[in-house]
Design an enzyme around this catalytic site. Structure first.
Site, mmCIF file in Angstrom:
data_model
loop_
_atom_site.group_PDB
_atom_site.id
_atom_site.type_symbol
_atom_site.label_atom_id
_atom_site.label_comp_id
_atom_site.label_asym_id
_atom_site.label_seq_id
_atom_site.Cartn_x
_atom_site.Cartn_y
_atom_site.Cartn_z
ATOM 1 N N SER A 56 -23.260 24.154 14.585
ATOM 2 C CA SER A 56 -22.404 23.915 15.749
ATOM 3 C C SER A 56 -23.010 22.754 16.500
ATOM 4 O O SER A 56 -24.213 22.493 16.395
ATOM 5 C CB SER A 56 -22.360 25.153 16.648
ATOM 6 O OG SER A 56 -21.777 24.859 17.904
ATOM 7 N N TYR A 69 -26.525 31.620 22.298
ATOM 8 C CA TYR A 69 -25.861 31.024 21.137
ATOM 9 C C TYR A 69 -26.544 29.723 20.741
ATOM 10 O O TYR A 69 -26.827 29.484 19.553
ATOM 11 C CB TYR A 69 -24.386 30.792 21.457
ATOM 12 C CG TYR A 69 -23.591 30.199 20.321
ATOM 13 C CD1 TYR A 69 -23.353 30.933 19.163
ATOM 14 C CD2 TYR A 69 -23.075 28.908 20.406
ATOM 15 C CE1 TYR A 69 -22.628 30.387 18.107
ATOM 16 C CE2 TYR A 69 -22.344 28.366 19.366
ATOM 17 C CZ TYR A 69 -22.119 29.100 18.213
ATOM 18 O OH TYR A 69 -21.399 28.571 17.174
#
Length: 236
Positions: free
Chosen positions: A133, A146
């Site tokens: 990501s 995250y």
């Protein structure tokens, strides 16, 4: 790698990027084993599903053995796609959500990669693709947990490729920006507008990396929507 008759394992195969990648690999003649907790809505003679929770090491090791037995050949490709994110300010993030993200995004990826590496090194061919990501490159407010998992995957991957490159095994990280999947259902006030990238876009990038020549290695690939807010309205 020529994917014809190769065995490709994809985690998190039930939807989104995992499902789109499975379809793309099947179109190239691969045998695809989908690993996940939920079966994929996919009916193809060269596809089979293996139920597994990647957070559990013993379950992953059983899945690896079941996959090889079912396919009758070693695993050539692993796409580590399973992952999740939970929103929260650092001092308000629940300990349970913190551990859930690390157990899935980091430990699960470690278990899956560790399971397939010995055979890849033995056959001197293999490719591990980690879906990371942009949160693995830049901090994002209200997503510290995250981000921490994705930074961990980035570091692990960059160390690993240096360990296995001499065995003919590739490790590629793909860093997508916003993709129109159900990922955003866990984030407050987040939407998936039409200008986000589509799962099929990321699948095409994965296939591009997989089909590269043997001595050509994509290490890090960053992808974003070109116009995330849509085409601007210009005065006439």
């Amino acid at each position: 790698m020529n994917l014809e008759n190769k065995l490709v394992v994809i985690t998190g195969v039930s939807s989104g990027i995992g499902l789109a990648t499975a379809k793309a690999a099947l179109e190239k003649g691969a045998t695809v084993a989908g690993w996940g907790r939920r079966a994929a809505p996919l009916d193809h003679p060269n596809f089979f599903f293996v139920e597994v929770d990647v957070r559990k090491q013993d379950a992953v090791e059983r899945a690896q053995l079941q996959t090889i037995e079912k396919a009758g050949k070693p695993i050539s490709v692993l796409v580590n796609n399973a992952g999740l994110g939970k929103q929260g300010l650092f001092d308000e993030q629940s300990v349970e959500d913190w551990h859930l993200m690390f157990d899935t995004n980091v430990h699960g990826l470690f278990y899956c990669t560790r399971a397939v590496l010995p055979d890849m090194k033995k056959q001197e061919e293999g490719h591990i693709v980690n879906i990371v990501s942009l949160a693995g490159l830049n901090g994002v407010e209200k997503a510290s947990g995250y981000c921490a998992t994705k930074f961990a995957v980035r570091g692990m991957s960059q160390a690993l490729y240096k360990e296995v490159r001499e065995f003919g095994v590739k490790v590629t990280c793909i860093y997508p920006g916003s993709v129109n999947t159900n990922f955003f259902s866990d984030f407050d006030n987040a939407t998936a507008p039409e200008n986000m990238m589509q799962p099929e876009d990321i699948a095409s990038t994965i296939l591009h990396a997989l089909q590269s020549p043997p001595n050509y290695h994509h290490v890090d690939i960053e992808v974003r929507p070109l116009q995330p807010k849509g085409k601007p309205q210009r005065p006439k």
